[in-house]
Design an enzyme around this catalytic site. Sequence first.
Site, short mmCIF file in Angstrom:
data_model
loop_
_atom_site.label_atom_id
_atom_site.label_comp_id
_atom_site.label_asym_id
_atom_site.label_seq_id
_atom_site.Cartn_x
_atom_site.Cartn_y
_atom_site.Cartn_z
N PRO A 1 8.62 -6.47 2.53
CA PRO A 1 7.68 -5.38 2.22
C PRO A 1 7.87 -4.11 3.04
CG PRO A 1 6.64 -6.95 3.69
CD PRO A 1 8.03 -7.48 3.41
N ASP B 1 0.78 -1.23 0.00
CA ASP B 1 0.00 0.00 0.00
C ASP B 1 0.82 1.29 0.00
OD1 ASP B 1 -2.17 -1.71 0.14
OD2 ASP B 1 -2.21 -1.68 2.31
N ARG C 1 -2.52 4.32 8.12
CA ARG C 1 -3.25 4.08 6.87
C ARG C 1 -4.22 5.22 6.59
NH1 ARG C 1 -3.52 -1.01 5.00
NH2 ARG C 1 -4.41 0.14 3.25
N TYR D 1 4.10 -3.86 11.36
CA TYR D 1 5.04 -4.93 10.98
C TYR D 1 5.77 -5.33 12.26
CZ TYR D 1 4.39 -3.98 5.99
OH TYR D 1 3.86 -3.84 4.74
#
Length: 641
Positions: free
Chosen positions: A357, A73, A265, A274
């Site tokens: 990621p 994202d 977000r 994470y």
Amino acid sequence: MQFFLNGFKLGDPRVAAAPSPARREQHPGYVDVLIVGSGPTGLTLASQLAAFPDIETVIVEQKAGPLQMGQADGIACRTMEMFEAFGFSERVLTESYWVNETSFWKPDPAKPENIIRSRVIQDVEDGISEFPHVILNQARVHDFFLELMSQSPKSLEPRYSRRLIDLQCDPSLAMDPSAYPITARFEHVEGPNAGKVDDIHARYVVGCDGARSAVRSFIHRPLEGASSGQAWGVMDVLALTNFPDIRRKTAIHSTEAGSLLIIPREGGYLVRFYIELDQLASGQRAAELQVTAEQLIERARKVLHPYTLEVKEIVWSSVYEIGQRLSARFDDLADTGEAGRFPRCFIAGDACHTHSPKAGQGMNVSMQDAFNLGWKLAAVVLGRATPNLLRTYSDERHAVARELIDFDEKFAQMFAAHPAESSTPDGKAVDPADFQAFFQRQGRFTAGVATRYGTSKIVGPGSYQHLAKGFTLGMRLHSAPVVRVSDAKRTHLGHTVRADGRWRIFAFADTDSPATRSSRLWRLCDFLEQSADSPVRKYTPVASDIDSAIEVIAICQQAHAEVSIEALPPLLIPRKGRYGLIDYEKLFCPDLEHRNDIFDLRGIDRKRGTLVIVRPDQHIAHVLPLDGHHELSAFFATFMR
């Protein structure tokens, strides 16, 4: 955005007119480009190709429908520049979370079981791009591409629920650019046609089908590399916490509980964690740990101590293993390149490079793979460029992926290491200050603006780089503010480079008035419009607008009010379309009122002026003198038809 060139019509101007029946597919099952996979890489490629009515493109996806919840994202500044070229950057900016700052936390020296903030830095340095680094659900990016494809002349849509079961390339046809040497077989995996097998014959195929790529397997391109043996958890949550930096991108090193990366977000409430987990045993896979969502939450709580965390809703969670893998080439040529042959099969994105990621590079680098390849495929399929142009894709993008793998390996090691203040049984430790410094040094790389392609047939030598020091050969066009002369609109020069397959020649004028017929700018326009050696004349398709293959844009040094449209060379006010309407959007001036003089910002030689040639993927192909007519012709002659 320009529209109504060929007549007025009501409704959304983004919806293109359908191609005439004569241009529709004449041979069902035969396509110019077959794309396998409808992730961000495949959709970027399909969106480019969908803009060309004369190119038959098919995109096939094994899943049953569009992505609902994405995992990749983070959207880099460079990717936002690409989204602007596709026409939906404003929608992304409106919906997304903007990453303005990054904070770093470390163990409290006085109470090592607690964490304290060590530093807050600006996430992206000033002036690096006109766009920010943002966060948005990957599925929304897919939505924008799917909408763009559906509104294109081809009304392109993915064919879902089809699994690639075989791929063959007939070597006897491979050297004929007009042939369809590839046969791909797809099995319907569900629905009323489940079990049915379809054949598609293609001129080119691109595997955008992820880390377990079937296309890569069929062309015998294994991923080479290894796993680090380090497991991580990731989860998107709605949570209550008194941790003060929950709405900042945050990297945390704790003494005993490991590391945590917080990514806020979109929407103001959602956040991604994470979470560092345990080192895996030899041969062990992350899935074998059977880590529950509750265990991930508990680990995050320990890292955040003394702050509290109460998770109200888990939107998505997973456990993964860090590894870096890379394919030797991104096409079906032999490792030596097979002199004389051009590639027919390609892989892009996760199909040819995988990594962790946390640095947010995967989707961004993958989409840039497709942006690099798309215009080249279009040029070759339409007969505008020689097929050998396709060899540059693997050469250029493999070097970028190699750099990404090296960066990711270092980044993952530093992020997972224990802080230097703590005791580490394995002896691996990192000073938090060193990690912060590394993060800042790599800022341009993670923003996506450090990519530089080497000298080739589509990137010229640096003989005249001194004429435009701020437009580095091989790098993307670093945009700057300008004013459009015809209507005084303040805009960005880079926003003129749309994802439409066209080359741009930016002519930065010398100190002479652009209305003076003896000026270098006027003589350039005369050459491009009238000379038999002009690349504009040579490579513009018959009966097409003069800017359909190569667009010429001029930037004068004067204030926009001092330049008269009626006194310009005809090439800069061309007549186009069915009615011969005048295009008034070819001439710009510096934004002097706001002290944004592009000549100063980008180091343009004011006395001599310069030509900056920009590729369809926004990378700078050449820098030449304003009167370098011969060099300009010679450059395009090496690859265009």
